[in-house]
Design a protein around this motif. Structure first.
Motif, PDB file in Angstrom:
ATOM      1  N   ASP A  14       0.841  -1.212   0.000  1.00  0.00           N
ATOM      2  CA  ASP A  14       0.000   0.000   0.000  1.00  0.00           C
ATOM      3  C   ASP A  14       0.872   1.256   0.000  1.00  0.00           C
ATOM      4  O   ASP A  14       0.581   2.237  -0.687  1.00  0.00           O
ATOM      5  N   ALA A  15       1.922   1.223   0.795  1.00  0.00           N
ATOM      6  CA  ALA A  15       2.831   2.374   0.873  1.00  0.00           C
ATOM      7  C   ALA A  15       3.449   2.647  -0.499  1.00  0.00           C
ATOM      8  O   ALA A  15       3.603   3.800  -0.911  1.00  0.00           O
ATOM      9  N   ARG A  16       3.799   1.569  -1.205  1.00  0.00           N
ATOM     10  CA  ARG A  16       4.384   1.714  -2.546  1.00  0.00           C
ATOM     11  C   ARG A  16       3.414   2.442  -3.479  1.00  0.00           C
ATOM     12  O   ARG A  16       3.809   3.323  -4.245  1.00  0.00           O
ATOM     13  N   LYS A  17       2.130   2.080  -3.386  1.00  0.00           N
ATOM     14  CA  LYS A  17       1.110   2.723  -4.240  1.00  0.00           C
ATOM     15  C   LYS A  17       0.965   4.205  -3.922  1.00  0.00           C
ATOM     16  O   LYS A  17       0.693   5.013  -4.803  1.00  0.00           O
ATOM     17  N   ASN A  18       1.144   4.557  -2.652  1.00  0.00           N
ATOM     18  CA  ASN A  18       0.921   5.949  -2.233  1.00  0.00           C
ATOM     19  C   ASN A  18       2.201   6.773  -2.168  1.00  0.00           C
ATOM     20  O   ASN A  18       2.166   7.915  -1.719  1.00  0.00           O
ATOM     21  N   GLU A  19       3.313   6.208  -2.593  1.00  0.00           N
ATOM     22  CA  GLU A  19       4.599   6.898  -2.464  1.00  0.00           C
ATOM     23  C   GLU A  19       4.843   7.780  -3.688  1.00  0.00           C
ATOM     24  O   GLU A  19       4.971   7.267  -4.796  1.00  0.00           O
ATOM     25  N   PRO A  20       4.912   9.105  -3.505  1.00  0.00           N
ATOM     26  CA  PRO A  20       5.095   9.982  -4.658  1.00  0.00           C
ATOM     27  C   PRO A  20       6.555  10.155  -5.109  1.00  0.00           C
ATOM     28  O   PRO A  20       6.802  10.612  -6.220  1.00  0.00           O
ATOM     29  N   TRP A  21       7.525   9.807  -4.249  1.00  0.00           N
ATOM     30  CA  TRP A  21       8.939  10.119  -4.516  1.00  0.00           C
ATOM     31  C   TRP A  21       9.579   8.957  -5.267  1.00  0.00           C
ATOM     32  O   TRP A  21       9.547   7.819  -4.793  1.00  0.00           O
ATOM     33  N   GLU A  22      10.190   9.254  -6.415  1.00  0.00           N
ATOM     34  CA  GLU A  22      10.665   8.203  -7.309  1.00  0.00           C
ATOM     35  C   GLU A  22      11.728   7.290  -6.676  1.00  0.00           C
ATOM     36  O   GLU A  22      11.652   6.059  -6.791  1.00  0.00           O
ATOM     37  N   THR A  23      12.706   7.901  -6.019  1.00  0.00           N
ATOM     38  CA  THR A  23      13.753   7.092  -5.364  1.00  0.00           C
ATOM     39  C   THR A  23      13.117   6.125  -4.373  1.00  0.00           C
ATOM     40  O   THR A  23      13.496   4.948  -4.289  1.00  0.00           O
ATOM     41  N   ALA A  24      12.153   6.638  -3.628  1.00  0.00           N
ATOM     42  CA  ALA A  24      11.483   5.829  -2.604  1.00  0.00           C
ATOM     43  C   ALA A  24      10.686   4.687  -3.243  1.00  0.00           C
ATOM     44  O   ALA A  24      10.673   3.570  -2.724  1.00  0.00           O
ATOM     45  N   GLN A  25      10.078   4.964  -4.373  1.00  0.00           N
ATOM     46  CA  GLN A  25       9.328   3.919  -5.091  1.00  0.00           C
ATOM     47  C   GLN A  25      10.264   2.769  -5.457  1.00  0.00           C
ATOM     48  O   GLN A  25       9.937   1.600  -5.282  1.00  0.00           O
ATOM     49  N   GLY A  26      11.446   3.140  -5.975  1.00  0.00           N
ATOM     50  CA  GLY A  26      12.431   2.135  -6.387  1.00  0.00           C
ATOM     51  C   GLY A  26      12.871   1.269  -5.217  1.00  0.00           C
ATOM     52  O   GLY A  26      13.016   0.045  -5.350  1.00  0.00           O
ATOM     53  N   ILE A  27      13.066   1.889  -4.058  1.00  0.00           N
ATOM     54  CA  ILE A  27      13.502   1.130  -2.877  1.00  0.00           C
ATOM     55  C   ILE A  27      12.399   0.199  -2.406  1.00  0.00           C
ATOM     56  O   ILE A  27      12.647  -0.968  -2.089  1.00  0.00           O
ATOM     57  N   LEU A  28      11.174   0.701  -2.378  1.00  0.00           N
ATOM     58  CA  LEU A  28      10.058  -0.154  -1.940  1.00  0.00           C
ATOM     59  C   LEU A  28       9.885  -1.340  -2.904  1.00  0.00           C
ATOM     60  O   LEU A  28       9.587  -2.458  -2.470  1.00  0.00           O
ATOM     61  N   ASP A  29      10.116  -1.112  -4.198  1.00  0.00           N
ATOM     62  CA  ASP A  29      10.064  -2.223  -5.166  1.00  0.00           C
ATOM     63  C   ASP A  29      11.098  -3.298  -4.824  1.00  0.00           C
ATOM     64  O   ASP A  29      10.808  -4.489  -4.885  1.00  0.00           O
ATOM     65  N   LYS A  30      12.304  -2.845  -4.459  1.00  0.00           N
ATOM     66  CA  LYS A  30      13.375  -3.803  -4.113  1.00  0.00           C
ATOM     67  C   LYS A  30      13.038  -4.558  -2.824  1.00  0.00           C
ATOM     68  O   LYS A  30      13.337  -5.749  -2.694  1.00  0.00           O
ATOM     69  N   ILE A  31      12.441  -3.851  -1.897  1.00  0.00           N
ATOM     70  CA  ILE A  31      12.051  -4.480  -0.624  1.00  0.00           C
ATOM     71  C   ILE A  31      11.007  -5.568  -0.882  1.00  0.00           C
ATOM     72  O   ILE A  31      11.073  -6.669  -0.320  1.00  0.00           O
ATOM     73  N   ILE A  32      10.064  -5.267  -1.776  1.00  0.00           N
ATOM     74  CA  ILE A  32       9.014  -6.237  -2.129  1.00  0.00           C
ATOM     75  C   ILE A  32       9.632  -7.435  -2.862  1.00  0.00           C
ATOM     76  O   ILE A  32       9.319  -8.590  -2.569  1.00  0.00           O
ATOM     77  N   GLU A  33      10.562  -7.129  -3.777  1.00  0.00           N
ATOM     78  CA  GLU A  33      11.239  -8.206  -4.509  1.00  0.00           C
ATOM     79  C   GLU A  33      12.015  -9.099  -3.531  1.00  0.00           C
ATOM     80  O   GLU A  33      11.997 -10.324  -3.640  1.00  0.00           O
ATOM     81  N   ASN A  34      12.651  -8.446  -2.553  1.00  0.00           N
ATOM     82  CA  ASN A  34      13.467  -9.190  -1.580  1.00  0.00           C
ATOM     83  C   ASN A  34      12.644 -10.179  -0.760  1.00  0.00           C
ATOM     84  O   ASN A  34      13.035 -11.336  -0.601  1.00  0.00           O
TER      85      ASN A  34
END
Lengths: 184, 279
Positions: free
Chosen positions: B34-54
């Motif tokens: 949910d946080a990933r969907k609501n995250e407006p900052w691009e760098t932060a989106q990329g990190i949350l994607d990696k966390i989900i992948e991990n």
């Protein structure tokens, strides 16, 4: 866009890596965290040689989980770096040019980075399963008695890191947060 | 009186230790997604994607989500009509030993805080017991990493500091921690009791499902307000800036002395792990 960096990082190369730059590191790095740093710095203060060549070395602050059968290494994400702050200035003076961890660093560490030319990278904390896939070989160099804290020589391929603090002292933890807050 | 063999505890704890370390709880995953969907900052989106992948890789391959497989916190809710046949403490530690050894988990415990020799098997467990009505035994295994534990704080505030003082202390703790505890974090808060009870409540708060708010609407509102304020700090995932600094604030409270207002903040990282079994 990520910058590919072939290790080792010389002091000249270190000075070209800028805060905020995403990098993919390939080559040899060494692991060391709290207990290993303590021993390494005791050797340095006694004027004795280190068990590996620290000149132009990049050190990854990590204590991996044990490898399962068929694995090179277990999960291997960064540990919090400030615990190494007491040791890093001496390591940098001895030749270390790259550090990989996560979290803040002290003014003393940043001063040494500026003086000698060194960079501080962060890898994603808590992404140990993902990061271990970039580690191609792992062997213990010394301090096997420390278990997870032993010094290991790793060959890595495209290890994803971000330069947080560069050799001019620019700090992504400050600039990144400010840039985001300015968009609100 | 119901008899439970101590070796059943051992087997259960060994299994839960491995599962907890390799499979992130669904409520935590949902919060991150949910946080990933609501995250407006691009760098932060990329990190949350990696966390989900991990955590996807960890679950698929049964490998630890994070290399810090923690000190092993074990919470036992023991029904008062249960009798444990055998040595409870030894059975718990044997479960930890087996889980961490056979499950390829990291051994991160030193025997003595000053002389610092690794025990080699991640024992002893941090054991918490509670006596409850009934004849069941509930076991929760919660590996706790120390990157976030080190950023936890406790304050003995004055009654006159009130709720504003409590809020200020929690915000200051999260802001000062910054990138160190691997944000996005989960903030466990204990208010009231004594010096030690406040800390215990903060740890217990981290065991509560993120889908569940405090049963008292006053505290539920306080949790929501604090989460919003923390996410306005701009620290972001890994401290590189962004909206997602915390995934949840869980508060537990209890009665306290007329002279005191203890407040403890126990920070956990995005790899908030706990797994429960009921015997």
């Amino acid at each position: 866009m990520e910058r590919k960096i072939q290790l080792p990082i010389t002091r000249e190369i270190a000075r070209t890596i800028k805060s905020g730059e995403s990098c993919l590191l390939s080559g040899v790095i060494y692991t060391a965290r709290d207990a290993a740093h303590k021993r390494l710095c005791e050797l340095l203060s006694a004027g004795k040689p280190l068990p590996f060549d620290v000149k132009d070395a990049t050190i990854y602050y990590v204590g991996p989980t044990p490898a399962k059968p068929g694995q090179v290494i277990g999960s291997a994400g960064p540990t919090t770096s400030y615990r190494m702050d007491a040791y890093s200035p001496a390591m940098i003076a001895a030749g270390e040019t790259g550090m990989i961890g996560k979290g803040k660093r002290s003014a003393e560490v940043v001063a040494a980075m500026k003086q000698y030319g060194a960079v501080y990278f962060a890898a994603i904390g808590g992404a140990g399963a993902l990061l271990s896939s970039c580690i191609k070989t792992a062997e213990i160099v010394c301090y096997e008695d420390l278990g997870a804290e032993a010094v290991r020589r790793l060959e890595v391929e495209n290890l994803p890191v971000v330069c947080v603090i560069d050799s001019e002292g620019n700090n992504l933890y400050e600039t990144g947060r400010t840039a985001y807050l300015n968009t609100l | 009186m119901r008899e439970i063999q101590a070796n059943l505890l051992t087997e259960t704890i060994a299994r839960l230790a491995v599962e907890a370390n390799c499979v992130l709880p669904c409520d935590v995953k949902r919060r991150i997604e949910d946080a990933r969907k609501n995250e407006p900052w691009e760098t932060a989106q990329g990190i949350l994607d990696k966390i989900i992948e991990n955590y996807g890789i960890a679950e698929a391959n049964t490998v630890p989500i994070c290399q810090d497989t923690g000190v092993c916190c074990v919470f036992l809710k023991i029904g008062q009509d249960v009798h444990i046949e055998g040595d409870l403490r030894a059975a718990v530690d044997e479960g930890v030993r087996r889980g961490y050894t056979e499950g390829y988990l990291r051994k991160s415990v030193v025997k003595d805080p000053l002389r610092r020799r690794n025990t080699g098997d991640n024992t002893p467990a941090m054991l918490y017991t509670e006596i409850v009505p009934g004849d069941r035994l509930e076991i929760t295994v919660a590996p706790k990493g120390f990157g976030s534990e080190n950023m936890s704080r406790l304050a003995m505030l004055k009654p006159s500091d009130g709720v504003e003082g409590v809020k200020a202390f929690i915000l200051k703790t999260v802001e000062e921690a910054g990138p160190n505890p691997c944000p996005p974090v989960i903030v466990g808060v204990g208010i009231g009791g004594t010096f030690d009870k406040a800390a215990y409540l903060a740890k217990k708060a981290l065991m509560r499902s993120l889908d569940e708010r405090n049963a008292d609407p006053y505290y539920a509102d306080l949790e929501a307000e604090l989460l919003e304020k923390i996410n306005a700090l701009g620290v972001g995932p890994q401290g590189f800036g962004g909206r997602t600094t915390a995934l949840a604030v869980n508060i537990e409270w209890m009665p306290t002395h007329i002279a005191g207002l203890p407040v403890a903040v126990n920070i956990n990282c995005h790899v908030t792990r706990h797994k429960t079994a009921l015997l």
